[in-house]
Design an enzyme around this catalytic site. Sequence first.
Site, PDB file in Angstrom:
ATOM      1  N   ASP A   1       0.870  -1.176   0.000  1.00  0.00           N
ATOM      2  CA  ASP A   1       0.000   0.000   0.000  1.00  0.00           C
ATOM      3  C   ASP A   1       0.910   1.231   0.000  1.00  0.00           C
ATOM      4  OD1 ASP A   1      -2.142   1.704  -0.006  1.00  0.00           O
ATOM      5  OD2 ASP A   1      -3.183   0.759   1.658  1.00  0.00           O
TER       6      ASP A   1
HETATM    7  C1  NOJ Z   1      -3.969   3.953   0.244  1.00  0.00           C
HETATM    8  C2  NOJ Z   1      -5.168   3.073   0.407  1.00  0.00           C
HETATM    9  O1  NOJ Z   1      -5.094   2.373   1.619  1.00  0.00           O
HETATM   10  C3  NOJ Z   1      -5.370   2.089  -0.725  1.00  0.00           C
HETATM   11  O2  NOJ Z   1      -6.634   1.500  -0.568  1.00  0.00           O
HETATM   12  C4  NOJ Z   1      -5.235   2.748  -2.064  1.00  0.00           C
HETATM   13  O3  NOJ Z   1      -5.434   1.808  -3.084  1.00  0.00           O
HETATM   14  C5  NOJ Z   1      -3.865   3.384  -2.155  1.00  0.00           C
HETATM   15  N1  NOJ Z   1      -3.742   4.391  -1.125  1.00  0.00           N
HETATM   16  C6  NOJ Z   1      -3.599   3.998  -3.527  1.00  0.00           C
HETATM   17  O4  NOJ Z   1      -4.369   5.113  -3.699  1.00  0.00           O
END
Ligand code: NOJ
Length: 762
Positions: free
Chosen positions: A286
């Site tokens: 993530d």
């Molecule tokens: C953080 C989030 O937790 C995740 O769900 C998302 O896909 C990513 N950022 C990318 O934007």
Amino acid sequence: MGYNTGKLGFRGLSAALSMALAMGAAAEECQEFVDNLLSQMTIDEKIGQLTLPAAGDISTGTSRKTFVDQQVADGKIGGILNIRGAEKIRSIQEVAVEKSRLHIPLLIGMDVIHGYRTGFPIPLAQSCTWDIPAIEEAAAIAAKEASACGISWTFSPMVDISRDPRWGRQAEGAGEDPYLGSEVARAMVRGFQGDLSKDTQVLACLKHFALYGAAEAGRDYNTVDMSRQQMYNVYFPPYKAAVEEGVGSVMSSFNIVDGLHATANPWLLTEVLRNQWSFDGFVVTDYASINEMSTHGLGSDYDNSIAALKAGTDMDMISEGFARNLKKGVENGDIPEALIDSAVSRILTAKYRLGLFQNPYKYNNTEREKTDLYLPEARKAAKDMAAKSFVLLKNENSLLPLKAEGKILLTGPLADSGANLPGTWAGDVLLDQTKSVLESMREYVGNKCEILYAKGSNICDDPHVEWGMTVGGREMRDSRSAQEMLNEALEKAQSADVIVACLGEGGEGSGEGSSRADLTLPDAQQRLLEALVATGKPIVLLNFSGRATVLSHEDEVLPAIMNVWFGGSEAADAITEVVFGDICPSGKLTVSMPRSVGQIPVYYNHLMTGRPKIPYDAPYRPYSSNYLDIPNSPLYPFGYGLSYTNFDYSDFEISDTELKDNGVITASINVKNTGNRDADEIVQLYIRDVIRSIAPPVMELKGFQRLSLKAGESRRVSFDITPEMLKFYNYDLEFVAEPGQFDIMIGGSSDKTLKQSFEYKQ
Ligand code: NOJ
């Protein structure tokens, strides 16, 4: 088959590849292609493939750093996230394909969570439809639209089980149940990926692996601690289901699992995901997770990058920890280059599966960007789904549906606020063009009746509170004083026959980084509602929320409440048509709605305690598991939702009272629409394992069917029960069914079922 035989390589080879793909693109051919390409890569180019930076088109995290074209030309990047537009993406893809030494195309990632230009209801609302084909279709439409705009990879589905509505990301998942969550996960993977050779499908990314929905105290990004039994029986099933459905990528979660960051947890990413579940795609971190590991107190940037790769992470989103450290890791002998090769190979394989080597511009068809967005059929699917997602929670004396007559006061901060309706992760929905409930209702009633309007209040009055005050950077705050707004609403209420109050969270009041500790209506809206109640006029509350909220007080004082979540770009028309009765509400809750935040977590598939609540109000301390001040049950349970008609369940029969190994029992029941409207009902099947080797939940959803029944119509509904459905992970994490007594419960809500029992004999 070589790919990089000079600048013309990819064009020259395209015919051979086309043929290979046309012939079925056998896995060995893909492997051969990938191996060949890999054998020509320098270590820097390999690490480049593992690096995923952002473009600044939208911001979905804290780091503001973005990539530069030169990095693409140097082969230092494997993909980009947060970039929009077929033409713009084409020009950067051209740099990768024309200028980089090996001409390897980029993956283009984006959070396409519930629609792209056409906004579908937030995932939690989608799950309340229990309409699996519609959920699959919504994902397919989102894929079609996003792929027309250059996107090849969506960071969806998010399948984290959530039993805690304080967590704002409850909005993004399918609620609290593992079985329904698994069905939804499968449908979304099918919808997004379908046949990946088509230019209308995109690679899906299962997230957040794992357990992110169990963040302590419902506070986003918080730690998680959980038994293996609970992981395997409750939290893992939707992830596993998506893997079985062939999801192409997995995103690790932000949280700690067993003391290790999920991103560097070898048990999770290798033992469970790859060895036990046979996942063959790639794992991406993530946003900036490798950087964040140091903040968790887990070591240096170098150690964390090495640990993440070793654990099974293939691609580093944002952190650039891989870019900084992996080469050094190989030089120091801390990781074999073969480990990097495996990660690169998985990413190249994904690009191959997408057909990007054959046509790197497959998603850059600017014509499609003009013709494939926001089509009437997509809007219709979004509106139908929104209407099916609303959950009618209370409807005393059939106040709903309203007749389009007399004067109706529409009030509340969400009444004339189209931009709020798509909710969190609004994709590329044109917020300024999204119709508001007021606009829709006025259009609908024409001159049949008068719709009065007063905003009544802001989302909340506290000047320090930001949430709900802006949407996509737009200021939503009314500059009038709270009293002025209230007075206007009260004055208009005087002449109204009925009041429709559009209250709740703002569109960005739930979602990532949007945990709340108080789940009642915000202060300003409570004051508005109290004043309206005092007028004595009948009030319908339309509750906008991205999670289960606490409506105990409203349930006491209001005759009608409908939860409308955030229904997407077509939500307003869906609301209008349900409120005026053209469509009968049919949604059922997939999260329990608590009576009070103090009850959280409250969920239907809980274990028994040794001291269940005594079923009478003892005047002394009963030493049982209950609260002194409120009941144990939620205000509205899982599976609950009213209709404008009633459904009667009767004649529940089972085909046998004994189930043998390899056998089947059929459970059947009559469902009758006893009202005078055609409507849909969601029939739910629950099973209880009465005694087993680890404490069983009181009931577990094992099946459901959505039925359309005409007024007065009856239908015999049946479910087949097999030993497979009785299986669970035991103390040793073996997936087994144990002999003994089982209860089968069928009904229209988890708290209202008819019961039969059978014996399972091995
Ligand atoms: C953080 C989030 O937790 C995740 O769900 C998302 O896909 C990513 N950022 C990318 O934007």
